[in-house]
Design a protein around this motif. Structure first.
Motif, PDB file in Angstrom:
ATOM      1  N   ALA A  43     -25.606  58.780  11.624  1.00  0.00           N
ATOM      2  CA  ALA A  43     -24.698  59.186  12.571  1.00  0.00           C
ATOM      3  C   ALA A  43     -23.242  59.473  11.961  1.00  0.00           C
ATOM      4  N   SER A  44     -22.612  60.186  12.689  1.00  0.00           N
ATOM      5  CA  SER A  44     -21.077  60.700  12.312  1.00  0.00           C
ATOM      6  C   SER A  44     -19.940  59.710  12.149  1.00  0.00           C
ATOM      7  N   TYR A  45     -20.282  58.555  13.032  1.00  0.00           N
ATOM      8  CA  TYR A  45     -19.252  57.724  13.049  1.00  0.00           C
ATOM      9  C   TYR A  45     -19.725  56.426  12.715  1.00  0.00           C
ATOM     10  N   LEU A  46     -18.882  55.411  11.946  1.00  0.00           N
ATOM     11  CA  LEU A  46     -19.399  54.051  11.847  1.00  0.00           C
ATOM     12  C   LEU A  46     -18.295  53.165  12.259  1.00  0.00           C
ATOM     13  N   LEU A  47     -18.691  52.002  13.106  1.00  0.00           N
ATOM     14  CA  LEU A  47     -17.475  51.611  13.523  1.00  0.00           C
ATOM     15  C   LEU A  47     -17.926  49.966  13.463  1.00  0.00           C
ATOM     16  N   ILE A  48     -16.811  49.078  12.925  1.00  0.00           N
ATOM     17  CA  ILE A  48     -16.784  47.905  13.097  1.00  0.00           C
ATOM     18  C   ILE A  48     -15.660  47.331  13.751  1.00  0.00           C
ATOM     19  N   ASN A  49     -15.793  45.809  14.113  1.00  0.00           N
ATOM     20  CA  ASN A  49     -14.971  45.195  14.809  1.00  0.00           C
ATOM     21  C   ASN A  49     -14.222  44.100  13.686  1.00  0.00           C
ATOM     22  N   GLN A  50     -12.876  44.101  13.823  1.00  0.00           N
ATOM     23  CA  GLN A  50     -12.209  43.171  12.868  1.00  0.00           C
ATOM     24  C   GLN A  50     -12.465  41.587  13.289  1.00  0.00           C
ATOM     25  N   SER A  51     -12.691  41.446  14.677  1.00  0.00           N
ATOM     26  CA  SER A  51     -12.845  40.016  14.897  1.00  0.00           C
ATOM     27  C   SER A  51     -14.443  39.628  14.104  1.00  0.00           C
ATOM     28  N   SER A  52     -15.362  40.435  14.086  1.00  0.00           N
ATOM     29  CA  SER A  52     -16.566  40.303  13.448  1.00  0.00           C
ATOM     30  C   SER A  52     -16.339  40.122  11.992  1.00  0.00           C
ATOM     31  N   LEU A  53     -15.713  40.797  11.432  1.00  0.00           N
ATOM     32  CA  LEU A  53     -15.087  40.733  10.175  1.00  0.00           C
ATOM     33  C   LEU A  53     -14.427  39.556   9.768  1.00  0.00           C
ATOM     34  N   ASP A  54     -13.449  39.060  10.476  1.00  0.00           N
ATOM     35  CA  ASP A  54     -12.952  37.549  10.285  1.00  0.00           C
ATOM     36  C   ASP A  54     -14.091  36.593  10.420  1.00  0.00           C
ATOM     37  N   ASP A  55     -14.865  36.666  11.419  1.00  0.00           N
ATOM     38  CA  ASP A  55     -15.734  35.540  11.608  1.00  0.00           C
ATOM     39  C   ASP A  55     -16.556  35.442  10.729  1.00  0.00           C
ATOM     40  N   LEU A  56     -17.184  36.490   9.980  1.00  0.00           N
ATOM     41  CA  LEU A  56     -17.984  36.669   8.635  1.00  0.00           C
ATOM     42  C   LEU A  56     -17.279  35.756   7.425  1.00  0.00           C
ATOM     43  N   ASN A  57     -16.045  36.221   7.184  1.00  0.00           N
ATOM     44  CA  ASN A  57     -15.353  35.720   6.183  1.00  0.00           C
ATOM     45  C   ASN A  57     -15.130  33.951   6.225  1.00  0.00           C
ATOM     46  N   THR A  58     -15.207  33.670   7.630  1.00  0.00           N
ATOM     47  CA  THR A  58     -15.000  32.057   7.905  1.00  0.00           C
ATOM     48  C   THR A  58     -16.295  31.623   7.346  1.00  0.00           C
ATOM     49  N   GLN A  59     -17.453  32.228   7.335  1.00  0.00           N
ATOM     50  CA  GLN A  59     -18.909  31.679   7.123  1.00  0.00           C
ATOM     51  C   GLN A  59     -19.369  31.739   5.778  1.00  0.00           C
ATOM     52  N   LEU A  60     -18.562  32.738   5.059  1.00  0.00           N
ATOM     53  CA  LEU A  60     -18.920  32.792   3.609  1.00  0.00           C
ATOM     54  C   LEU A  60     -18.671  31.466   2.956  1.00  0.00           C
ATOM     55  N   LEU A 108     -14.297  53.314  11.154  1.00  0.00           N
ATOM     56  CA  LEU A 108     -13.138  53.048  12.271  1.00  0.00           C
ATOM     57  C   LEU A 108     -13.243  51.580  12.557  1.00  0.00           C
ATOM     58  N   THR A 109     -12.068  50.759  12.331  1.00  0.00           N
ATOM     59  CA  THR A 109     -11.964  49.435  12.744  1.00  0.00           C
ATOM     60  C   THR A 109     -11.118  49.184  13.759  1.00  0.00           C
ATOM     61  N   ILE A 110     -11.801  48.347  14.873  1.00  0.00           N
ATOM     62  CA  ILE A 110     -10.830  48.193  15.969  1.00  0.00           C
ATOM     63  C   ILE A 110     -10.447  46.513  16.182  1.00  0.00           C
ATOM     64  N   THR A 111      -9.673  46.451  16.977  1.00  0.00           N
ATOM     65  CA  THR A 111      -9.254  44.975  17.392  1.00  0.00           C
ATOM     66  C   THR A 111      -9.342  44.853  18.777  1.00  0.00           C
ATOM     67  N   GLY A 112      -9.496  43.464  19.215  1.00  0.00           N
ATOM     68  CA  GLY A 112      -9.162  43.579  20.735  1.00  0.00           C
ATOM     69  C   GLY A 112     -10.731  42.732  21.355  1.00  0.00           C
ATOM     70  N   LEU A 113     -11.730  43.075  20.417  1.00  0.00           N
ATOM     71  CA  LEU A 113     -12.789  42.740  21.054  1.00  0.00           C
ATOM     72  C   LEU A 113     -13.297  41.159  20.329  1.00  0.00           C
ATOM     73  N   LYS A 114     -14.010  40.555  21.039  1.00  0.00           N
ATOM     74  CA  LYS A 114     -14.371  39.149  20.572  1.00  0.00           C
ATOM     75  C   LYS A 114     -15.609  39.490  19.381  1.00  0.00           C
ATOM     76  N   ALA A 115     -15.771  38.474  18.480  1.00  0.00           N
ATOM     77  CA  ALA A 115     -16.760  38.782  17.484  1.00  0.00           C
ATOM     78  C   ALA A 115     -18.081  39.466  17.927  1.00  0.00           C
ATOM     79  N   TYR A 116     -18.545  40.173  17.377  1.00  0.00           N
ATOM     80  CA  TYR A 116     -19.888  40.956  17.643  1.00  0.00           C
ATOM     81  C   TYR A 116     -20.033  41.625  19.063  1.00  0.00           C
ATOM     82  N   GLU A 117     -18.844  41.709  19.804  1.00  0.00           N
ATOM     83  CA  GLU A 117     -18.953  42.417  21.181  1.00  0.00           C
ATOM     84  C   GLU A 117     -19.205  43.741  21.096  1.00  0.00           C
TER      85      GLU A 117
END
Length: 346
Positions: free
Chosen positions: A214-231, A247-256
Motif C-alpha cells: 500500500a501507498s502509506y505505512l503508519l506507526i504509533n509512537q506509543s507502540s514504539l515506546d512500549d516496544l523499547n521498554t520490552q527490549l 507517518l508517525t502519530i501520537t495520542g493513541l495508546k500502544a497498539y490502538e
C-alpha cells in the motif's frame, strides 16, 4: 397474486432498497458525516524513502496522492516515496536491504525540475539527469512473480550503484517511476492474489509507486515506546527508521492503531486501512550503521507478543509479527507536522 399482496410486496421492496441506501450513506459517506470524526492525536513525523530500501528523508509537509507521499515543492516532476528502485540487471528483481544492507545509506534528493543527486558515505556524489520518459521503459520485480514497469535511468548511474553496493562495474540498474506513464501493478496474480484472499482491501490502485502492499505505512509512537521498554536492557533503542514508515502519530495508546479503519489527517486527507504490516529481518538493520543486529532485535521481542491471531494469516505471513498498518488513499491533499489525527467512529 392479489392487488393488495402485490402492493405490499412493492412497498416492502422499496423499503428494503431505501434501507440499503441509508446504510450505505451511514457507513461510507465519510466526507459528509464530519460529526463522526473523533480527534485521537497528531502527526509527528513524515518520512519519504525516495529510493526503495534507501535512506529516509524527514520532511515537514507533503502532498498525499494515490501513489503515496510526494514533496509539495516540485512542479515539473513528482518526487515521492519509493519512486526510485534499484534492481538486478539479470533477473530484474529489486535490490533489498537483506542482500545489500548498504543500500539503506544511499540518499536521493532533488536538485531541480529535471535532476536528482545520489549520495552514499565514502563515495563521490552522482548527478542524475532524469531519463526521457518516452524511452527506456523496462520491467523489474518487486514480487518474484509480478512484473513492475519502470523507466531505466541509464548506464552511468548503473555503474555508480553497482560500485556502491557490490564493488562491481555492472549488475545493478536504477529505475524511476513516472505517474500516469507507468502501468499499475496487477493484484490478481501471484503473491498478491494469495494475499487478497486473506486481505480483500488490497487493491492495485493503492499499491503505491514501488511499495509492497500500500501507498502509506503508519506507526504509533506509543507502540514504539512500549516496544523499547520490552527490549533487553543492553539493546539499542529502535526508532521509526527501523520500520521504514511514512507517518508517525501520537495520542493513541500502544497498539490502538490496529483498530483504525479510516484516518483523517488535518481537515482534508483521509486514509483507508489495507492490512497490518508484518515485519521481517529488515527491522533488525541499524539505520545508522547499515549492520544487522546479532541478537535479531527488535524482531525477536516482537515475536513474543505481536503475532496475528488468525492461524491462516500467520502461515501466509510466515509467522511474522505486526508493527504498524498499511493504508491507501481515500481523499488526497496536503499534510504537515502537527496536523490533528482523527478516527471515524461507526
Amino acid at each position: 397474486m392479489g392487488k393488495f399482496s402485490l402492493f405490499t410486496l412493492t412497498v416492502t421492496s422499496v423499503s428494503i432498497t431505501a434501507g440499503f441506501i441509508l446504510l450505505y450513506y451511514k457507513m461510507y459517506d465519510v466526507k459528509r458525516k464530519k460529526n463522526k470524526w473523533r480527534q485521537v492525536g497528531k502527526l509527528t513525523e513524515i518520512v519519504i524513502y525516495p529510493l526503495k530500501a534507501g535512506t529516509g528523508i524527514f520532511i515537514d509537509e507533503a502532498y498525499c496522492i494515490d501513489r503515496g507521499l510526494v514533496e509539495k515543492c516540485n512542479k515539473k516532476f513528482i518526487f515521492g516515496d519509493r519512486y526510485f528502485i534499484a534492481y538486478d540487471e539479470q533477473t530484474g528483481m529489486r535490490i533489498s536491504c537483506k542482500n545489500a544492507p548498504f543500500i539503506t545509506k544511499i540518499c536521493i534528493v532533488p536538485m531541480n525540475d529535471t535532476s536528482v543527486e545520489l549520495s552514499a558515505p565514502a563515495f563521490q556524489k552522482f548527478h542524475l539527469e532524469l531519463p526521457d520518459i518516452s524511452k527506456n521503459k523496462v520491467n523489474c520485480m518487486i514480487y518474484p512473480d509480478i512484473p513492475s514497469e519502470t523507466i531505466d535511468c541509464g548506464d552511468e548511474v548503473a555503474i555508480w550503484l553497482s560500485n556502491v553496493l557490490f564493488k562491481k562495474n555492472k549488475g545493478v540498474r536504477l529505475g524511476f517511476f513516472v505517474r500516469d506513464k507507468i502501468k499499475i501493478r496487477e493484484d490478481s496474480a501471484g503473491m498478491l492474489k494469495d494475499y487478497k484472499r486473506l486481505y480483500p482491501n488490497i487493491k492495485k490502485q493503492d499499491l503505491g509507486a514501488y511499495s509492497f502492499f500500500a501507498s502509506y505505512l503508519l506507526i504509533n509512537q506509543s507502540s514504539l515506546d512500549d516496544l523499547n521498554t520490552q527490549l533487553p536492557c543492553d539493546e539499542e533503542k529502535v526508532t521509526s527508521l527501523n520500520f521504514r514508515s511514512n507517518l508517525t502519530i501520537t495520542g493513541l495508546k500502544a497498539y490502538e492503531e490496529d483498530n483504525l479503519k479510516l484516518v483523517k489527517i488535518g481537515e482534508k486527507v483521509i486514509l483507508k486501512h489495507i492490512k497490518p504490516c508484518t515485519r521481517c529481518l529488515v527491522t533488525t538493520l541499524n539505520p545508522k550503521t547499515a549492520q544487522f543486529s546479532r541478537s535479531s532485535e527488535p524482531l525477536k521481542t516482537l515475536k513474543r507478543y505481536r503475532l496475528l491471531e488468525d492461524i491462516e494469516k500467520n502461515k501466509a505471513e510466515n509467522w511474522s509479527p505486526v508493527f504498524g498498518q498499511y493504508f491507501g488513499l481515500y481523499e488526497g491533499g496536503c499534510i504537515k507536522i502537527g496536523d490533528p489525527i482523527y478516527a471515524l467512529d461507526y
